[in-house]
Motif scaffolding. Structure first.
Motif, mmCIF file in Angstrom:
data_model
loop_
_atom_site.group_PDB
_atom_site.id
_atom_site.type_symbol
_atom_site.label_atom_id
_atom_site.label_comp_id
_atom_site.label_asym_id
_atom_site.label_seq_id
_atom_site.Cartn_x
_atom_site.Cartn_y
_atom_site.Cartn_z
ATOM 1 N N LEU A 564 0.832 -1.196 0.000
ATOM 2 C CA LEU A 564 0.000 0.000 0.000
ATOM 3 C C LEU A 564 0.870 1.250 0.000
ATOM 4 C CD1 LEU A 564 -2.927 1.022 0.176
ATOM 5 C CD2 LEU A 564 -2.697 1.017 2.671
ATOM 6 N N THR A 565 1.989 1.182 0.701
ATOM 7 C CA THR A 565 2.893 2.332 0.798
ATOM 8 C C THR A 565 3.506 2.661 -0.553
ATOM 9 O OG1 THR A 565 3.436 1.585 3.026
ATOM 10 C CG2 THR A 565 4.828 3.275 2.075
ATOM 11 N N VAL A 566 4.007 1.650 -1.245
ATOM 12 C CA VAL A 566 4.611 1.873 -2.561
ATOM 13 C C VAL A 566 3.588 2.466 -3.531
ATOM 14 C CG1 VAL A 566 5.561 0.729 -4.607
ATOM 15 C CG2 VAL A 566 6.415 0.132 -2.338
ATOM 16 N N ALA A 567 2.352 1.957 -3.482
ATOM 17 C CA ALA A 567 1.310 2.457 -4.383
ATOM 18 C C ALA A 567 1.016 3.933 -4.111
ATOM 19 C CB ALA A 567 0.039 1.634 -4.222
ATOM 20 N N ILE A 568 0.905 4.308 -2.835
ATOM 21 C CA ILE A 568 0.592 5.699 -2.484
ATOM 22 C C ILE A 568 1.749 6.625 -2.850
ATOM 23 C CG2 ILE A 568 0.170 7.278 -0.554
ATOM 24 C CD1 ILE A 568 -1.382 5.001 0.794
ATOM 25 N N LEU A 721 -6.103 -6.836 2.736
ATOM 26 C CA LEU A 721 -5.750 -6.776 1.321
ATOM 27 C C LEU A 721 -4.924 -7.979 0.871
ATOM 28 C CD1 LEU A 721 -4.821 -2.992 0.838
ATOM 29 C CD2 LEU A 721 -6.893 -4.158 0.062
ATOM 30 N N HIS A 722 -4.665 -8.926 1.787
ATOM 31 C CA HIS A 722 -3.832 -10.075 1.436
ATOM 32 C C HIS A 722 -4.480 -10.981 0.393
ATOM 33 C CE1 HIS A 722 -0.968 -10.032 5.161
ATOM 34 N NE2 HIS A 722 -0.951 -8.925 4.456
ATOM 35 N N ARG A 723 -5.788 -10.846 0.228
ATOM 36 C CA ARG A 723 -6.473 -11.685 -0.754
ATOM 37 C C ARG A 723 -6.328 -11.163 -2.188
ATOM 38 N NH1 ARG A 723 -12.277 -13.292 2.079
ATOM 39 N NH2 ARG A 723 -11.412 -14.387 3.882
ATOM 40 N N LEU A 724 -5.715 -10.018 -2.324
ATOM 41 C CA LEU A 724 -5.491 -9.488 -3.668
ATOM 42 C C LEU A 724 -4.615 -10.442 -4.479
ATOM 43 C CD1 LEU A 724 -4.733 -5.719 -2.927
ATOM 44 C CD2 LEU A 724 -6.760 -6.626 -4.073
ATOM 45 N N THR A 739 22.867 -14.342 1.085
ATOM 46 C CA THR A 739 23.427 -13.468 2.119
ATOM 47 C C THR A 739 22.347 -12.595 2.708
ATOM 48 O OG1 THR A 739 23.946 -11.859 0.412
ATOM 49 C CG2 THR A 739 25.685 -13.412 1.018
ATOM 50 N N VAL A 740 21.908 -12.925 3.914
ATOM 51 C CA VAL A 740 20.855 -12.182 4.594
ATOM 52 C C VAL A 740 21.377 -11.730 5.935
ATOM 53 C CG1 VAL A 740 18.509 -12.274 5.462
ATOM 54 C CG2 VAL A 740 19.127 -13.606 3.450
ATOM 55 N N ARG A 741 21.127 -10.482 6.239
ATOM 56 C CA ARG A 741 21.660 -9.944 7.477
ATOM 57 C C ARG A 741 20.879 -10.441 8.678
ATOM 58 N NH1 ARG A 741 24.434 -4.441 6.284
ATOM 59 N NH2 ARG A 741 24.941 -4.759 4.113
ATOM 60 N N ASP A 742 21.557 -10.521 9.789
ATOM 61 C CA ASP A 742 20.931 -10.994 11.011
ATOM 62 C C ASP A 742 19.818 -10.042 11.436
ATOM 63 O OD1 ASP A 742 22.698 -13.040 11.062
ATOM 64 O OD2 ASP A 742 24.102 -12.076 12.461
ATOM 65 N N GLY A 743 18.790 -10.659 11.997
ATOM 66 C CA GLY A 743 17.690 -9.865 12.518
ATOM 67 C C GLY A 743 16.762 -9.325 11.459
ATOM 68 N N GLU A 744 16.954 -9.727 10.202
ATOM 69 C CA GLU A 744 16.148 -9.179 9.126
ATOM 70 C C GLU A 744 15.111 -10.173 8.609
ATOM 71 O OE1 GLU A 744 17.264 -5.579 9.212
ATOM 72 O OE2 GLU A 744 16.637 -6.024 7.216
ATOM 73 N N ARG A 745 14.948 -11.349 9.273
ATOM 74 C CA ARG A 745 14.029 -12.363 8.772
ATOM 75 C C ARG A 745 12.783 -12.472 9.635
ATOM 76 N NH1 ARG A 745 15.360 -15.790 4.900
ATOM 77 N NH2 ARG A 745 17.485 -15.873 4.145
ATOM 78 N N GLY A 746 11.707 -12.896 9.006
ATOM 79 C CA GLY A 746 10.465 -13.144 9.729
ATOM 80 C C GLY A 746 10.369 -14.604 10.087
ATOM 81 N N GLU A 747 9.146 -15.025 10.419
ATOM 82 C CA GLU A 747 8.957 -16.388 10.907
ATOM 83 C C GLU A 747 9.233 -17.432 9.827
ATOM 84 O OE1 GLU A 747 5.396 -15.273 14.077
ATOM 85 O OE2 GLU A 747 5.034 -16.651 12.444
ATOM 86 N N ARG A 748 8.961 -17.094 8.548
ATOM 87 C CA ARG A 748 9.150 -18.078 7.472
ATOM 88 C C ARG A 748 10.497 -17.895 6.790
ATOM 89 N NH1 ARG A 748 4.452 -17.462 3.457
ATOM 90 N NH2 ARG A 748 5.556 -19.187 2.513
ATOM 91 N N GLY A 749 11.379 -17.080 7.404
ATOM 92 C CA GLY A 749 12.693 -16.885 6.799
ATOM 93 C C GLY A 749 12.680 -15.870 5.695
ATOM 94 N N GLU A 750 11.563 -15.077 5.543
ATOM 95 C CA GLU A 750 11.492 -14.051 4.529
ATOM 96 C C GLU A 750 11.752 -12.695 5.167
ATOM 97 O OE1 GLU A 750 8.227 -16.058 1.542
ATOM 98 O OE2 GLU A 750 7.605 -14.509 2.947
ATOM 99 N N PRO A 751 12.230 -11.735 4.417
ATOM 100 C CA PRO A 751 12.468 -10.417 4.972
ATOM 101 C C PRO A 751 11.199 -9.861 5.606
ATOM 102 C CG PRO A 751 13.454 -10.579 2.807
ATOM 103 C CD PRO A 751 12.661 -11.822 3.008
ATOM 104 N N VAL A 752 11.351 -9.210 6.730
ATOM 105 C CA VAL A 752 10.213 -8.692 7.470
ATOM 106 C C VAL A 752 9.470 -7.666 6.627
ATOM 107 C CG1 VAL A 752 9.514 -7.436 9.530
ATOM 108 C CG2 VAL A 752 11.386 -9.073 9.648
ATOM 109 N N GLY A 753 8.147 -7.805 6.603
ATOM 110 C CA GLY A 753 7.311 -6.840 5.912
ATOM 111 C C GLY A 753 7.105 -7.127 4.454
ATOM 112 N N VAL A 754 7.816 -8.094 3.876
ATOM 113 C CA VAL A 754 7.657 -8.381 2.454
ATOM 114 C C VAL A 754 6.530 -9.380 2.269
ATOM 115 C CG1 VAL A 754 8.777 -9.229 0.407
ATOM 116 C CG2 VAL A 754 10.086 -7.932 2.043
#
Length: 754
Positions: A564-568, A721-724, A739-754
């Motif tokens: 939503l942020t990128v769109a706005i 909006l996740h159903r979009l 190469t992923v920096r420490d502390g930058e992953r979520g529960e599924r190992g994906e970058p937080v917020g993506v």
């Protein structure tokens, strides 16, 4: 991130992969498509917009009545005979002799009909110093400019014999010839020079002839195919020469840009050590995806013109939409096939004295200049954002006082043409005579007593009301039951005063005369009426067009990036860019600030059609850079970089291609800014300035500053909006490093917020 996944998803990636594997088939299909489109289009012929469909309101109604009645209005011409000193009058023998010589000279050419002397038609000015000999050109009005040369020479001959008088011809045919001679070649040279300019810039950008030729070749073939498609489509939506020029302009800009994005990414991946097949696959999945998203967004923006209800705008919108779609398809299909076929040969034809350029993103991480700029922007993002927004708002501020109008002849061409001075002299001596209002009266029986009485009453009241000083001429077409009433408007070339006179005719004189007769239609047309109706229709279409373009662009960005942020922010940044372009236009052409720097004049107004046209074009083209840069930032974020590093990587590694693309666009648009017509200068300067601002301040400073301030909120998408539909999964697994920096992953190992 499932780094071991080998299947690449997404239309662009699949199309690129298929083309690379079936390269000869892909090239053959493209060539066949271009040949068939051009052949079928040529066979079908192009249907152009009719005069009756050009405008709305009363102008459209009047043109429809004349067209249905089968009345061919000839091209009317006038010869101004004017004393150079106050002593000579129209009643003097020398003046009468000159009038007689003009009448005889034009009749002897055999090209004219209906020659009337000013002594019979009473076309003598109030001060007695000026008179008009009037006549019509034989043949069709549309081609009268091709036949008027002998008449012009005959008038010039009379002028040489009467040096104490000013004897000049003006009218539809003579103006048509003058403008064609002065500016017809001008336009062609501008269109033809656009391709060499683009090729020259690409040669500098790539340093190799083959690499530079590929984008230009694909852009040209896309334009050729679209020209053929325009012929086919014109049988459902009529086209025009203007639409053809705009299509060429847009097609060259986006066609070269899309190929540039793709080609630079493929070279970058190969420079990073990828094999040819992998490099192509990554380019297809990343740059290819950005091209599809950008192309669809541009198409949506161009479709906004279809909501104007103005045939010329609808033709331009549809033609632009088609060329963008064709260029987009070509870029993600035949381009991978060509690159696969060429391989290392894409570097053939090295240009002497140009060092081999290292693609952005190889060892050097891109542009040194933008690296230095980004370092300062990201160090103080709030300050950078405030300064950039403040600068853009300051540049946009003059737009608040924008005045739009259809430019008069002297505003459009200045004093560069003698006929403009003739036009002004005729208007001074006979206000409104060169551009009279035309009342098209349609009745069941135009010779009925009540209709005849109403016509006579209209003629009298048009003068007594102050709308006209006369003479009011009436031409009756008995068989068609149509009468044409020509009313010179008080105000002449002064658009505001002439508009007031038109309002009197429409709102006071007509209702009190012709409006009282049952079954009579009496729409009022002419130059002033056409301008007013066009303005009214354009103003009424602004809100629907703006709403359509903004809403659909927002939805496309939301679906493409699932943020939503990128769109706005995309919408806001694009609006800032357009606003700044408006401000520059008003400052230069309305107020005259720095007008001489671009060879222009401060004409006091912006031509009516330009703001809406610029909004649609710029909103679409701005998405090219925005989608490309944001896609690269998101890709780097998915690789595991921190948001700040992803922003720096995305902006810096795309800086070279965005700069090259922007330079091409600015150069092509600036060519149109060199034309003599003020309207074309306004269009060229507006487009060039907007693209320059967009590629520098917006993408190089404001976008990274805003994204840095937002941090992980850049990728915010509400749960509801996740159903979009998910259109974000075109990234190639080969492009994602572990190469992923420490502390930058979520529960599924994906970058937080993506």
């Amino acid at each position: 991130m499932r780094n071991q996944e080998t299947r690449v998803r997404g239309i662009a990636a699949r199309a690129g992969g298929w083309s690379a594997r079936h390269r000869w088939a892909a090239v053959g299909i493209w060539v066949l498509f271009v040949v068939l489109a051009m052949g079928l289009g040529s066979a079908a012929g192009r249907v152009d917009v009719k005069d009756s469909d050009q405008m709305g309101g009363e102008t459209h109604t009047a043109a429809r009545i004349v067209e249905e009645a089968g009345i061919d209005e000839p091209a009317s011409e006038s010869v101004l005979i004017q004393a150079k000193s106050d002593g000579l009058k129209a009643t003097d023998a020398e003046f009468r002799a000159a009038v007689g010589a003009v009448v005889t000279a034009v009749e002897e050419t055999g090209k004219v009909t209906g020659v009337t002397s000013p002594y019979d038609a009473k076309t003598i000015s109030k001060d007695g110093r000026s008179a008009l000999v009037q006549f019509d050109m034989r043949g069709e009005a549309d081609t009268a400019g091709d036949r008027v040369e002998p008449v012009l020479k005959a008038v010039e001959g009379v002028q040489k014999e009467h040096e104490s008088l000013r004897i000049e011809e003006i009218g539809g045919a003579s103006m048509m010839k003058t403008f064609d001679d002065a500016f017809g070649d001008d336009f062609k040279k501008a269109e033809y020079s656009a391709v060499p300019v683009a090729l020259g810039i690409l040669l500098v950008a790539f340093g190799a002839l083959v690499a530079a030729l590929v984008p230009v070749a694909l852009a040209i073939t896309a334009i050729i195919a679209t020209m053929g498609l325009m012929g086919l489509v014109s049988h459902f939506q009529p086209m025009s020469e203007t639409a053809n020029s705009v299509m060429l302009l847009v097609g060259l800009a986006v066609g070269v840009d899309y190929c540039l994005f793709y080609l630079r990414r493929e070279r970058e991946e190969r420079a990073a050590g990828r094999d040819a097949q992998t490099a192509l696959r990554i380019a297809a999945a990343t740059s290819g995806r950005a091209i599809v998203v950008s192309g669809v967004t541009v198409c949506v923006a161009m479709a906004g013109m279809l909501f104007t209800g103005i045939a010329e705008f609808e033709a331009m919108g549809l033609a632009s939409l088609m060329v963008v779609a064709v260029a987009m398809v070509g870029s993600v299909t035949v381009l991978p096939a060509l690159l696969s076929l060429l391989g290392e040969r894409v570097e053939k034809g090295r240009v002497p004295f140009l060092r081999r350029r290292r693609p952005s993103g190889s060892a050097g991480e891109g542009s040194r200049f933008w690296t230095a700029v980004l370092k300062r922007v990201l160090a103080r993002p709030l300050l950078a954002a405030v300064v950039a927004v403040g600068a853009l708002l300051a540049v946009a501020a003059p737009a608040l006082g924008m005045k739009t109008q259809n430019l008069t002849l002297d505003q459009e061409f200045g004093d560069s043409l003698p006929i403009v001075q003739t036009y002004n002299r005729v208007n001074e001596a006979f206000p409104g005579g060169s551009d009279p209002a035309e009342v098209v009266v349609k009745a069941d029986d135009v010779n009925a007593p009540e209709v005849r009485a109403a016509l006579a009453d209209f003629r009298e009241r048009a003068i007594s009301s102050g709308a006209s000083r006369g003479p009011v001429d009436i031409t009756v077409h008995d068989e068609q039951n149509v009468a044409l009433v020509y009313v010179p408007l008080v105000g002449g070339s002064d658009q505001d005063r002439a508009g007031e006179s038109l309002d009197k005719l429409r709102d006071e004189v007509r209702p009190a005369t012709l409006g009282r007769v049952d079954g009579v239609e009496a729409p009022i047309t002419g130059q002033v009426a056409g301008n007013k109706d066009f303005n009214d229709q354009l103003v009424g279409s602004v809100l629907p067009v703006f709403a359509f373009v903004v809403v659909f662009a927002f939805l496309l960005m939301l679906l493409s990036f699932r943020s939503l942020t990128v769109a706005i922010t995309s919408i806001v940044l694009n609006l800032l860019s357009v606003g700044a372009a408006y401000g520059i236009l008003v400052a230069v052409f309305q107020h005259g600030w720095g007008a001489s720097l671009v060879g222009a004049e401060g004409v006091g107004a912006i031509i009516t059609w330009l703001p809406l046209f610029l909004f649609v074009i710029l909103f679409g083209l701005s998405m090219d850079y925005h989608v490309f840069v944001v896609s690269r930032i998101r890709e780097a974020r998915l690789r595991g970089r921190s948001t700040r590093d992803a922003i720096q990587h995305g902006v810096v590694t795309t800086a070279g291609v965005v700069t090259s693309a922007a330079v091409i666009m600015v150069a092509v648009f600036a060519i149109f800014g060199t034309l003599s017509m003020q309207s074309m200068k306004q269009m060229g300067v507006g487009l060039a300035a907007a693209v320059l601002i967009d590629a520098t301040i917006i993408r190089g400073v404001l976008l990274p500053a805003v994204m840095s301030l937002l941090g992980e909120r850049n990728w915010y998408l509400p749960k509801w909006l996740h159903r979009l539909p998910d259109l974000t999964h075109d990234e190639s697994p080969e492009a994602i490093a572990p190469t992923v920096r420490d502390g930058e992953r979520g529960e599924r190992g994906e970058p937080v917020g993506v």
